[in-house]
Motif scaffolding. Structure first.
Motif, PDB file in Angstrom:
ATOM      1  N   SER A 129      -2.365   6.732  -0.924  1.00  0.00           N
ATOM      2  CA  SER A 129      -1.744   6.306  -0.187  1.00  0.00           C
ATOM      3  C   SER A 129      -2.827   7.468   1.205  1.00  0.00           C
ATOM      4  O   SER A 129      -2.595   6.831   2.651  1.00  0.00           O
ATOM      5  CB  SER A 129      -0.800   7.345   0.088  1.00  0.00           C
ATOM      6  N   LYS A 161       2.479   2.061  -6.068  1.00  0.00           N
ATOM      7  CA  LYS A 161       1.422   1.856  -5.249  1.00  0.00           C
ATOM      8  C   LYS A 161       1.427   0.710  -4.558  1.00  0.00           C
ATOM      9  O   LYS A 161       2.218  -0.072  -3.400  1.00  0.00           O
ATOM     10  CB  LYS A 161      -0.436   2.342  -5.590  1.00  0.00           C
ATOM     11  N   ASP A 164       5.154  -0.445  -3.565  1.00  0.00           N
ATOM     12  CA  ASP A 164       4.628   0.150  -1.933  1.00  0.00           C
ATOM     13  C   ASP A 164       4.335  -0.652  -0.717  1.00  0.00           C
ATOM     14  O   ASP A 164       4.753  -0.740   0.054  1.00  0.00           O
ATOM     15  CB  ASP A 164       3.960   1.674  -1.784  1.00  0.00           C
ATOM     16  N   ARG A 165       3.266  -0.768  -1.176  1.00  0.00           N
ATOM     17  CA  ARG A 165       2.549  -2.123  -1.073  1.00  0.00           C
ATOM     18  C   ARG A 165       2.936  -3.172  -0.227  1.00  0.00           C
ATOM     19  O   ARG A 165       3.217  -3.954   0.760  1.00  0.00           O
ATOM     20  CB  ARG A 165       0.788  -2.911  -0.897  1.00  0.00           C
ATOM     21  N   ASN A 168       5.497  -2.543   2.212  1.00  0.00           N
ATOM     22  CA  ASN A 168       5.235  -2.400   3.645  1.00  0.00           C
ATOM     23  C   ASN A 168       4.648  -3.912   4.519  1.00  0.00           C
ATOM     24  O   ASN A 168       5.130  -3.842   5.383  1.00  0.00           O
ATOM     25  CB  ASN A 168       4.345  -2.208   3.491  1.00  0.00           C
ATOM     26  N   LYS A 183      -4.072  -3.655   7.607  1.00  0.00           N
ATOM     27  CA  LYS A 183      -3.042  -3.789   6.070  1.00  0.00           C
ATOM     28  C   LYS A 183      -3.295  -5.076   5.320  1.00  0.00           C
ATOM     29  O   LYS A 183      -3.767  -5.033   4.246  1.00  0.00           O
ATOM     30  CB  LYS A 183      -1.798  -3.939   6.796  1.00  0.00           C
ATOM     31  N   GLU A 186      -6.943  -5.199   4.148  1.00  0.00           N
ATOM     32  CA  GLU A 186      -6.941  -4.395   2.286  1.00  0.00           C
ATOM     33  C   GLU A 186      -5.908  -4.962   1.761  1.00  0.00           C
ATOM     34  O   GLU A 186      -6.324  -4.660   0.659  1.00  0.00           O
ATOM     35  CB  GLU A 186      -6.097  -2.972   3.375  1.00  0.00           C
ATOM     36  N   THR A 187      -5.199  -5.386   2.012  1.00  0.00           N
ATOM     37  CA  THR A 187      -4.018  -6.027   0.689  1.00  0.00           C
ATOM     38  C   THR A 187      -5.440  -6.932  -0.026  1.00  0.00           C
ATOM     39  O   THR A 187      -5.136  -7.537  -0.953  1.00  0.00           O
ATOM     40  CB  THR A 187      -2.947  -6.485   1.182  1.00  0.00           C
ATOM     41  N   PHE A 191      -5.314  -4.981  -2.727  1.00  0.00           N
ATOM     42  CA  PHE A 191      -4.415  -4.826  -4.488  1.00  0.00           C
ATOM     43  C   PHE A 191      -3.685  -6.583  -4.877  1.00  0.00           C
ATOM     44  O   PHE A 191      -3.228  -6.161  -5.747  1.00  0.00           O
ATOM     45  CB  PHE A 191      -3.169  -4.501  -3.001  1.00  0.00           C
ATOM     46  N   LEU A 207       1.654 -11.079  -1.788  1.00  0.00           N
ATOM     47  CA  LEU A 207       0.803 -10.363  -1.235  1.00  0.00           C
ATOM     48  C   LEU A 207      -0.376 -11.349  -0.852  1.00  0.00           C
ATOM     49  O   LEU A 207      -0.717 -11.243   0.085  1.00  0.00           O
ATOM     50  CB  LEU A 207       0.273  -8.780  -2.564  1.00  0.00           C
ATOM     51  N   SER A 211      -0.672 -11.751   3.689  1.00  0.00           N
ATOM     52  CA  SER A 211      -1.832 -11.127   3.924  1.00  0.00           C
ATOM     53  C   SER A 211      -2.526 -12.450   4.573  1.00  0.00           C
ATOM     54  O   SER A 211      -3.242 -12.336   5.817  1.00  0.00           O
ATOM     55  CB  SER A 211      -2.668 -10.750   3.412  1.00  0.00           C
TER      56      SER A 211
END
Length: 763
Positions: A129, A161, A164-165, A168, A183, A186-187, A191, A207, A211
């Protein structure tokens, strides 16, 4: 801090399963069973209930950006983990993943209340995190190293994680626009590819779509609306296809577990539109029919039924059952012409294959009773070969830019499957060569590689391998790696082992080579004095080398880039003594202790790491694409230091001009990944000579074809001949070699075209 009887809070919505667990645990506690030992069975609901109560009490009074109680987030994360089949320890970690970071509770207290297993997961997620996935190359590289170390300890850490992502991202609308884009970026860069590598398709798809929503808002809304508008027609067509297939499968005695249809995910449609340069109405297979049968044999029988029922589209069949993907995905993919003449994709798999496709690594603990939750990476687990390789390479790759490139290559790249002469299957990155294959077999095989046979034919070592190739490596104990191999190998393992061999066997030679490279860029005057100075020693230590000689040797064999060394020298000098302004026209100032490093090309030969250069190895240095051969991204290249003031010329491998350049002026370079190039994607000029039938309007037709492909034409010269033949010299701009090949393929379909070849300024 933990109450004897967990409560049902009124300030957040609990999923039914959690509410039931709490009520059940409350009854047990009232009967006097709440003094149970910490050593509870992993699937016992008591651990889950106590973790929830612990998190609820600690997060009380904390609010999210949405205005809802903070506990709603840990509950949502735990719910996602439960849907993935996580055990009680994993779900407990979902409840507790923010406790250490957002409250005064320590990791030791977590272990005291819930055991070492939960502590390890919570601590791992807490460290993840704190990662800052920003544009600072070295910091990002260090974050990656820590992430993969945490994953190696327990793969469940990254699954927590990801959960969690995911939550979010589902609630990202409550953050400011700038934070949303950060964010989302990043995703989609980190991720989503990680979820794909773990095979968790359901998380990866969501995801990507979430995004996409924030990174390309207009495109997202347009595609979503277009899909909604055509939903009725599409569902009717797919229902008709599914009904027909079900009838035919039953007639053949194939037990069909399920036939369903689904639209493709929005981001996958967008990627296809971009890749094929088509509008939405030109993409026909935006939906797929999925057939789930009982056994692997029935998968192939069902494929025969599909091809018998509908006309298959050539080249669109893929067998991921015989050759599974790296993330263990298995399925048969085919495309057929369905109702109303529209292409439809069909996927055929068993229920076990479907679970792996949806849950990936999670399927191994969700559906296998004999499995345990200890998912540490070990040498026998082929599912995590890519992760073990990244852990091995991180100790060998000291250059941050290269390490980042290798990480992203391993997260994103498609794979090809090749065979050894004995029939063993090996998966390699797209674009892999026989040298990559040799090092995949064993380091010594790569170090003594003398040649290669592909499908019983001698090939050059830079030949790109394709699916199904049978590769035989020829070895000779007197043969050794060549630095030229660095120009075409694609795997980080091969690159690191080539450089390691040079490091061990050519230290003095490499040191001389590194010195010569610095001398060509920085000038001879004062260089030796600088290399003996305190700033040079400081630069070596910052580059993780004990002395300047080792740093020069590393530069010589390519472990560290020229750009990085010059930047380190500049940073060290600026720290010790302020830089004074000097004339930019000066070739190279006298370099003494504390003097400023200057080059013929202005202040700072290294420049900015984030300049967005398309060439790796010359970042910040003056360089240009050689006009004699005009190389394209995707083609093997080499750099040549110019004698004049134009810097480094980037030539195509095999360019006749390179043969006359001394070897000490050649430096290994390669193309940067497209996502590493800042700003708008660059284009590159290519010259074509077309021989066509001379008729009115032939040039207009050619330009029309190129316009359809959105190709810019910067030059067009027509020469006619008496025999109704015309030659057209065309100058076009393309993105890369694949774009060029696609353009040529389109032009070759013209009936008036007689010949087509790529030319250079030398022709």
């Amino acid at each position: 801090m933990i109450s004897a009887v967990p409560v049902l809070p009124n300030d957040c919505t609990l999923p039914t399963w959690l509410r039931s667990c709490i009520l059940e645990h409350s009854q047990l506690a009232e009967e006097g069973d709440h003094e149970a030992s910490i050593e509870l069975p992993k699937d016992n609901n008591q651990l889950v209930c106590r973790a929830f109560e612990f998190a609820y009490q600690l997060h009380k009074g904390q609010m999210r950006a949405s205005g809802e109680p903070y506990i709603a987030h840990p509950v949502a994360v735990a719910n996602i983990l439960r849907s993935l089949g996580g055990d009680s320890a994993m779900i407990a970690a979902g409840f507790l993943h923010d406790v250490v970071e957002d409250t005064d509770v320590t990791a030791d207290e977590i272990e005291a209340h819930f055991g070492a297993e939960v502590r390890q997961m919570v601590e791992g997620v807490t460290k993840l995190s704190k990662f800052q996935f920003n544009s600072k190359t070295e910091r990002q590289a260090e974050n990656f190293r820590r992430m993969f170390l945490a994953m190696a300890q327990d793969i469940r850490v990254i699954v927590v994680k990801l959960a969690d992502r995911l939550h979010n991202m589902r609630t990202l609308q409550h953050l400011p626009p700038e934070k949303q884009r950060q964010k989302a970026c990043e995703t989609i860069e980190i991720f989503a590819p990680l979820a794909n590598r773990l095979g968790i398709g359901r998380i990866k798809w969501e995801l990507e779509d979430l995004s996409f929503k924030y990174l390309e808002e207009l495109a997202y809304k347009e595609i979503k609306n277009l899909i909604s508008e055509k939903r009725t027609d599409r569902e009717s067509r797919l229902k008709q296809v599914a009904g027909l297939l079900e009838t035919h499968l039953e007639a053949e005695g194939i037990s069909c577990v399920e036939i369903s249809s689904r639209p493709k995910h929005l981001y996958s449609i967008y990627r296809k539109m971009q890749r094929q340069q088509k509008d939405f109405h030109q993409i026909y297979d935006i939906a797929a029919v999925r057939i789930i049968v009982g056994t692997k044999v029935e998968c192939y029988r069902a494929l025969a039924v599909v091809h018998d029922s509908f006309k298959p589209i050539p080249g669109r069949f893929k067998d991921y059952i015989g050759l599974p993907k790296a993330n263990r995905y298995q399925s048969l993919h085919t495309a057929v012409i369905g109702a109303q003449g529209r292409p439809i994709e069909v996927q055929i798999r068993t229920m076990d294959m479907h679970r792996v496709a949806e849950y990936g690594i999670a399927a191994h603990w969700k559906y296998k009773e004999t499995g345990n939750s200890n998912t540490k990476v070990n040498a026998e687990d082929e599912k995590f070969t890519w992760l073990r390789q990244l852990l091995e390479w991180q100790s060998e790759l000291k250059d941050a830019q290269e390490y980042l490139s290798d990480v992203k290559d391993n997260l994103f790249d498609e794979e090809v499957y090749v065979f050894s002469p004995r029939g063993d299957v090996f998966s390699l990155s797209q674009g892999a060569t026989p040298v990559d294959f040799a090092y995949r077999i064993h380091t010594e095989v790569g170090n003594h590689c003398a040649g290669a046979k592909v499908n019983d034919r001698i090939v050059t070592l830079d030949t790109q391998l394709e699916n199904g190739d049978i590769v035989d490596i020829l070895t000779n104990k007197n043969c050794h790696p060549s630095l030229d191999w660095l120009n075409f190998v694609v795997s980080a393992g091969a690159r690191s082992r080539i450089r390691h061999w040079y490091k061990q066997s050519h230290h003095d030679e490499n040191m001389t080579r590194g010195h010569a490279m610095l001398e060509k860029v920085m000038g001879r005057d004062g260089l030796d004095a600088l290399l003996k100075s305190a700033p040079a020693q400081e630069a070596a230590q910052r580059s993780n080398y004990p002395c300047v000689e080792d740093m020069l040797a590393a530069l010589g064999y390519g472990e560290i880039t020229l750009n990085s060394v010059v930047n380190r020298l500049q940073e060290a000098i600026k720290q010790l003594q302020p830089v004074k302004e000097v004339d930019d026209e000066t070739l190279a100032e006298q370099i003494n202790d504390g003097a400023v490093v200057r080059t013929r090309w202005g202040e700072g030969a290294g420049g900015n790491d984030e300049s967005g250069s398309s060439i790796m190895g010359v970042e910040g240095l003056l360089h240009h694409i050689a006009g004699c051969c005009n190389p394209l991204p995707g083609e093997s290249i080499i750099g040549a230091v110019s004698m004049g003031a134009r810097g480094i010329a980037i030539h195509r491998q095999g360019c006749p001009n390179v043969a006359s350049i001394p070897g000490d002026r050649l430096i290994p370079v390669r193309w940067n990944a497209p996502d590493a190039v800042a700003g708008r994607a660059p284009t590159y000029p290519v010259m074509l000579k077309l021989e066509v039938i001379d008729r009115v309007g032939v040039l207009k037709d050619i330009l029309s074809h190129l316009s359809d492909l959105k190709i810019n034409v910067h030059r067009a010269t027509v020469t006619t001949f008496p025999d109704q033949i015309a030659e057209i010299d065309l100058g076009i701009d393309v993105k890369d070699h694949t774009h060029f090949e696609r353009t040529v393929k389109k032009l070759r379909k013209m009936t008036d075209l007689l010949k087509l070849k790529r030319i250079s300024q030398m022709d």
